[in-house]
Scaffold this motif. Structure first.
Motif, PDB file in Angstrom:
ATOM      1  N   SER A 194       0.849  -1.197   0.000  1.00 55.23           N
ATOM      2  CA  SER A 194       0.000   0.000   0.000  1.00 55.23           C
ATOM      3  C   SER A 194       0.879   1.239   0.000  1.00 55.23           C
ATOM      4  O   SER A 194       2.045   1.202   0.399  1.00 55.23           O
ATOM      5  N   LEU A 195       0.303   2.339  -0.439  1.00 55.68           N
ATOM      6  CA  LEU A 195       0.978   3.621  -0.312  1.00 55.68           C
ATOM      7  C   LEU A 195       0.816   4.122   1.112  1.00 55.68           C
ATOM      8  O   LEU A 195      -0.270   4.026   1.689  1.00 55.68           O
ATOM      9  N   GLU A 205      -5.849  -1.391   9.940  1.00 53.21           N
ATOM     10  CA  GLU A 205      -6.766  -0.579   9.157  1.00 53.21           C
ATOM     11  C   GLU A 205      -6.702  -0.961   7.681  1.00 53.21           C
ATOM     12  O   GLU A 205      -5.661  -1.378   7.170  1.00 53.21           O
ATOM     13  N   ILE A 206      -7.813  -0.798   6.984  1.00 56.49           N
ATOM     14  CA  ILE A 206      -7.869  -1.114   5.560  1.00 56.49           C
ATOM     15  C   ILE A 206      -7.203   0.006   4.770  1.00 56.49           C
ATOM     16  O   ILE A 206      -7.573   1.170   4.910  1.00 56.49           O
ATOM     17  N   LYS A 209      -5.403   2.538  -0.844  1.00 54.89           N
ATOM     18  CA  LYS A 209      -4.927   2.172  -2.175  1.00 54.89           C
ATOM     19  C   LYS A 209      -3.935   1.030  -2.034  1.00 54.89           C
ATOM     20  O   LYS A 209      -3.160   0.991  -1.091  1.00 54.89           O
ATOM     21  N   SER A 210      -3.971   0.092  -2.978  1.00 55.10           N
ATOM     22  CA  SER A 210      -3.053  -1.039  -2.900  1.00 55.10           C
ATOM     23  C   SER A 210      -2.530  -1.381  -4.283  1.00 55.10           C
ATOM     24  O   SER A 210      -3.071  -0.939  -5.296  1.00 55.10           O
ATOM     25  N   MET A 211      -1.474  -2.196  -4.298  1.00 56.43           N
ATOM     26  CA  MET A 211      -0.872  -2.572  -5.577  1.00 56.43           C
ATOM     27  C   MET A 211      -0.308  -3.983  -5.502  1.00 56.43           C
ATOM     28  O   MET A 211       0.040  -4.474  -4.428  1.00 56.43           O
ATOM     29  N   ASP A 229      -6.725   2.683  -7.996  1.00 55.31           N
ATOM     30  CA  ASP A 229      -6.970   4.055  -7.566  1.00 55.31           C
ATOM     31  C   ASP A 229      -8.116   4.100  -6.566  1.00 55.31           C
ATOM     32  O   ASP A 229      -8.149   4.923  -5.658  1.00 55.31           O
ATOM     33  N   LYS A 230      -9.069   3.204  -6.751  1.00 58.18           N
ATOM     34  CA  LYS A 230     -10.194   3.074  -5.828  1.00 58.18           C
ATOM     35  C   LYS A 230     -10.343   1.604  -5.466  1.00 58.18           C
ATOM     36  O   LYS A 230     -10.230   0.730  -6.310  1.00 58.18           O
ATOM     37  N   GLY A 231     -10.617   1.359  -4.211  1.00 54.12           N
ATOM     38  CA  GLY A 231     -10.755  -0.020  -3.768  1.00 54.12           C
ATOM     39  C   GLY A 231      -9.419  -0.625  -3.377  1.00 54.12           C
ATOM     40  O   GLY A 231      -8.364  -0.013  -3.535  1.00 54.12           O
TER      41      GLY A 231
END
Length: 244
Positions: A194-195, A205-206, A209-211, A229-231
């Protein structure tokens, strides 16, 4: 995948995740929670041909599965812990108003029937992912340094010696590294991250943004394969191409 038909396989479980299928595509491995008063996780197998569901270590109400990985050598790397110990650590942290320390996680290699073939190590870190190499010689672990730190590391454990070697440390553009998975040729591994733009980081915590990224052992470089970008990317799976 060809007919788009859907068939429900299980009805008797309270919860399941971390779904993996064996190389013959007959047995599904999954982490499950049973429909009873106990909240610990088990590994279960489901035979697609016989419709038979088998719960591993079903009578044990304290041992809980944090994560596991199946490799193409028909073995599983399993991370487990004691619910009683984890509860004690949480109660102690609440009582003293301190950050919770991790329970002692057991790292083991199991066969496809649930029998422990080898105990690797006991580790007290906030583990976020585990992967077993296809040659069964090494295990990858990702972990957070603490619940309030976005600093994460990836270590490789030598199965024969138990020696740990740090492979990758998180940076601001990919923090909270998790869900590590070797590629089948052991040339690198995939992972989610995640960023990190938050000063008040909390590992539970959720992320916003993730990659999905890939680390190459030879070049020691990270390549981003896909980002949102979302989710949030909750999970992913690596498919193995069959030779025609």
């Amino acid at each position: 995948m060809k007919t788009h038909q859907i068939r429900q396989l299980t009805t008797e479980l309270s919860y399941m995740d971390f779904i993996k299928i064996d190389k013959k595509q007959n047995i599904i491995f999954m982490r499950v929670m049973l429909r009873n008063e106990f909240r610990n996780f088990h590994i279960a197998t489901y035979n697609i041909k016989t419709n038979n569901l088998k719960i591993w270590n079903e009578s044990n109400n304290d041992n809980s599965i944090l994560d596991f990985d199946y490799n193409q050598s028909d073995n599983l790397a399993v991370v487990s812990f004691s619910v009683a110990e984890a509860t004690e650590k949480l109660e102690e942290a609440n009582k003293n108003q301190t950050t919770m320390s991790p329970p002692k996680y057991s790292i083991d290699i199991l066969d496809t029937e649930g029998k422990i073939e080898r105990h690797i190590n006991n580790i007290e870190k906030f583990i976020t992912g585990v992967s077993l190499s296809s040659d069964k010689r090494s295990i990858l672990l990702s972990f957070n340094e603490s619940l309030n730190s976005s600093i994460t590391q990836v270590e490789e454990i030598n199965v024969s010696t138990g020696m740990e070697n740090t492979i990758l440390k998180s940076k601001s553009n990919y923090s909270n590294i998790r869900a590590v998975k070797y590629d089948v040729n052991k040339k690198g591994f995939f992972f989610l991250s995640s960023l990190n733009n938050s000063k008040n980081y909390n590992a539970i915590e959720i992320p916003k943004k993730s990659m999905l990224s890939y680390y190459n052992f030879k070049t020691k470089k990270v390549k981003t394969l896909w980002n949102t970008d979302k989710g949030v990317i909750v999970s992913y799976s690596i498919g193995i191409k069959k030779n025609k």
